[in-house]
Design a protein around this motif. Sequence first.
Motif, PDB file in Angstrom:
ATOM      1  N   GLN A  38     -65.150  78.679 -18.368  1.00  0.00           N
ATOM      2  CA  GLN A  38     -66.214  79.615 -18.005  1.00  0.00           C
ATOM      3  C   GLN A  38     -67.345  78.896 -17.267  1.00  0.00           C
ATOM      4  OE1 GLN A  38     -66.313  82.934 -18.286  1.00  0.00           O
ATOM      5  NE2 GLN A  38     -64.210  82.850 -19.043  1.00  0.00           N
TER       6      GLN A  38
ATOM      7  N   LYS B 249     -68.503  79.817 -13.495  1.00  0.00           N
ATOM      8  CA  LYS B 249     -69.891  80.181 -13.213  1.00  0.00           C
ATOM      9  C   LYS B 249     -70.475  79.302 -12.121  1.00  0.00           C
ATOM     10  CE  LYS B 249     -74.313  80.943 -15.553  1.00  0.00           C
ATOM     11  NZ  LYS B 249     -75.042  80.866 -16.845  1.00  0.00           N
TER      12      LYS B 249
ATOM     13  N   GLU C 228     -69.018  80.230  -8.765  1.00  0.00           N
ATOM     14  CA  GLU C 228     -69.651  81.446  -8.236  1.00  0.00           C
ATOM     15  C   GLU C 228     -71.031  81.138  -7.687  1.00  0.00           C
ATOM     16  OE1 GLU C 228     -70.881  85.932  -9.798  1.00  0.00           O
ATOM     17  OE2 GLU C 228     -69.742  84.574 -11.107  1.00  0.00           O
ATOM     18  N   THR C 229     -71.782  80.264  -8.392  1.00  0.00           N
ATOM     19  CA  THR C 229     -73.122  79.902  -7.917  1.00  0.00           C
ATOM     20  C   THR C 229     -73.057  79.165  -6.588  1.00  0.00           C
ATOM     21  OG1 THR C 229     -73.871  79.735 -10.214  1.00  0.00           O
ATOM     22  CG2 THR C 229     -75.233  78.668  -8.524  1.00  0.00           C
TER      23      THR C 229
END
Length: 1115
Positions: free
Chosen positions: A731, A735, A738-739
């Motif tokens: 995860q 994350k 995606e950032t």
Amino acid sequence: MTDCEEGEGGPNSQGDGNPKESSPFINSTAASDVEKTQQYDGKNMALFEEEMDTSPMVSSLLSSLANYSNLPTGSKEHEEAENNEEGARPTKKPIKAPQLGTLMGVYLPCIQNIFGVILFLRMTWMVGIGGVFGSFIIVFMCCSTTMLTAISMSAIATNGVVPAGGSYYMISRSLGPEFGGAVGICFYLGTTFAGAMYILGCIEILLIYIIPQAAIFKIEGVEGPEAELALLNNMRVYGTLVLSLMALVVFVGVKYVNKLALVFLACVILSIVAVYAGVIKTAIEPPVFPVCILGNRTLVSKGYDVCAKVIERDNSTVTTKLWRSFCDSEFLNATCDEYFINNNVTVIQGIPGVTSGILAENLFGYYLDKGVVLEKRGLASAADPDSPITSSNRYVVADITSFFTLLVGIYFPSVTGIMAGSNRSGDLRDAQKSIPIGTIAAITTTSTVYMSCVVLFGACIEGVVLRDKFGEGVNGNLVIGTLAWPSPWVIVFGSFFSTCGAGLQSLTGAPRLLQAISRDGIIPFLRVFGHGKDNGEPTWALLLTACICEIGIIIASLDAVAPILSMFFLMCYMFVNLACALQTLLRTPNWRPRFKFYHWALSFLGMSLCLSLMFICSWYYAIVAMGIATCIYKYIEFCGAEKEWGDGIRGISLSAARFALMRLEEGPPHTKNWRPQILVLVSVDAEQNVEQPRLLSLTNQLKAGKGLTIVGTSVVGTFLDNYAEAQRADQSLRKLMETEKVKGFSQVVISSNLRDGTSHLIQVGGLGGLKHNTVLVSWPRNWKQAEDHQRFKNFIELVRETTVASMALLVPKNIGSYPSNGERFTEGHIDVWWIVHDGGMLMLLPFLLRQHKVWRKCKMRIFTVAQMDDNSIQMKKDLLTFLYHLRIDAQVEVVEMHDSDISAYTYEKTLVMEQRSQILKQMHLTKNEMEREIQSITDSSRGSIRRKHPSNLRPQQITEEGASVAEKPEEEVQLIHRKNSAPTPTSPTSPTAPAGAAASLDAEVQRTWMDNKGKSQAAAATANPEGIKDLFNMKPEWENLNQFNLRRMHTALRLNEVIVKKSKEAKLVLLNMPGPPKNRMGDENYMEFLEVLTEGLHRVLLVRGGGREVITIYS
């Protein structure tokens, strides 16, 4: 989002990804924990007790399935809510189980929705204009399209429970939220414009055939464009009033609309029966509907009282009203219209009857331009072809230019409505049986009626009457009404009430469809329309529907509105066929429809027909409709809520991915197609957070969203014990990806140690032919510290593994100083030091980086090194030519490196390096031996340093591992070290002295010496060389140093000196990375060589090629 999907979506939509929806299957929250516990008590099921939270008993599952309800939120709940409004709202009555069968639940609603305004107002005109043959083709095409769509729809509707969904539900769950939302909106717009079409038909019947005197804008006495404008304005005013009234009725009481549905259906059936009765009557006794023809031109019936120029009255010739229409006075010597004088007046029978043989005359089309007079075929006419038509308001003229494709667009709405049965699936006793039978039977019935009407109209009615759209030549009667028995008024009032009912049904259904789409949450800006009254009625959706419907009212022409809604319905039907075809071809395990009479070829044929009819009707409307659907699709794709509905598009993606992977297996990519498919190796801390986030920034800048990216990390432990940590790490990776906007995949492996975990990632990353070919890993920080000793060992093993696997390796040094994706370099250089050729990676990487906005303004410089016997001028020319062929713009410089003697500083660096290696080897002893060795080192070092530098003392810690992993010695000793020299000019930012026993050696080799150029350089003073000599059984003299290490150190220092001089200010330096030694005993020396090579540079990217060419000069 609400707890259920109302309207089209249904209240209990199973399998659409909404966790709040009730479900009879596993993980349902319907049964409490107490109930679950009771299920296992006393049932001899102790073996499964530990899984009872996730796995229900089969008996309870079957009970839930048997009682599963898919009732729609619709009229029934609305009626119950209204009935309960008077009291204090008692507890909700239990909803009765659905009881509708095939006839009342599917067949009759489809009949009501299919038969409509076009049959009564435009069917006869279409037969007259297109001919029996052309009209039959149009009807056959349209009916075939709906029949094929019904077959596909039946297959989808019987593949499990369809919770009152209709086309939107079927398409969204079959093709995904993007297609479902786009087609759902198109279906909503089609239903809304259908409401406008029905209202316009209702007003047309009212103002032309029932109460012409009610027109606000008078048509009498005006002609041409003025008459047309007056008619359109009347339609707009009355249409707006009727729309407001209908919207109010729908808002106040939906139950009245549903109760009146059967009344409206009775009107439709009665009207059609009257038409067939009239056809039979014409065979026995044709009705008298005379049509007056002047020459071969049809006259308007209100322009004459007797179809004659003059009549005999009281032995005298008297002129008629017709005479006065074409002459300037009523006298026989008046000046009259030339065509009127030259042609005779003829009376023909408007409805000669089915046995008259008129069918042969009406067999072929008679297309007209706007304003052309309707002419009777076969009659002689004395007219000057060059003279303009005068007194055109006395003739029946064409109001629009007609052509075949226009007729298709106008007619198609009369075959829509086939979704009525599937829309009511929640009310059906056995939806999977009723929907196919009822829908196909309704289409068969309506298609038979339409095709028979085409033939019967052509066989019974005169051609000029058929082409008379508004019945101007037959006393203003509705043309189809002239054929009806016992009276034309049966058709007039029947069609009026049926259009009113159809309009109300559209205004009832369209808001519910919009509410269902809104409550699905796939289109964020429509969520407001999911709200409504307390009883669930879609108030805001009704308001929007009325506003869109008003657009159709403002258009005001039935002939202009019909093609618009044809587009939206055709697009909807096209995607229903596509959904069925895809599900059939993909053979998804869940595709098991009870309806067996389908085939993917039929679905594709239906889809092709829909697409063809869209462009046949109106190519520009088709483009607009597809543009709207595409915009909605892309909007949902980028901004919509993510839904997993098990749709067919996901299945297509899987099949396409499998096919592509199999193709990739056929061989490695050509050099022209080679791009770095990167495996990014990152490390995570104790909280499973990524320690080097800038690695992903660099990945984004290298990839720009193209190719494969795998971000991998390793978790130490066992799979059973550390699975939760691995999930948290995954995860965290997702994350961060995606950032940093890295498009790719994350992969976490659990291994007993980091070395094996990294090796596993390199080996198993990717799938089939889609594997990584490049590894990106950060330079190991603090590798000289004893506690990080294993880290650089792992790093060197990684370099070896990538070499064996023929993978490229990228090692950014000082990764924390690399730019983020938000930064911009407005100027600067990317310097490439091309020392050895290993496939062209050094040329390709700067090109890829400069595609990204961070590095776009940087210029590229290429440096190469020339030896003594190289021709540097020719080298530069060859390099420029090579870059020209590669289409790469870069500055070129050849750096000459002359042979020189090895400096004293090089000897000292090599000496310190080898002594450190010896100390590290000595550390791999048993626990007791290591304690004694460290103590002896410490005592000798501490004593010598105290004697020479008593003020420069600082404590440092060391933690070293022994040779035996089981013993894990963690002895900490205090070693005293302080380097007494300033940084040398050759290496202004030399790395910090190593901690531990190795660190003391820098203090023990302090001495003053001069290099070969005579420049003074400070080096570490030797504290106690005798102690070292005794400890390691070696001589520190330079001539005894390893000559291989000495030459490599000399090369590293010389290259570093040149690179720092040329590229110290560069934004990024790309450099060939030397390979590790084959002998693992020299690993520490290898790290020292790389450290010396890159010393003094801000950002360095070390590059090792994968052993194949990655860039080519060929096209």
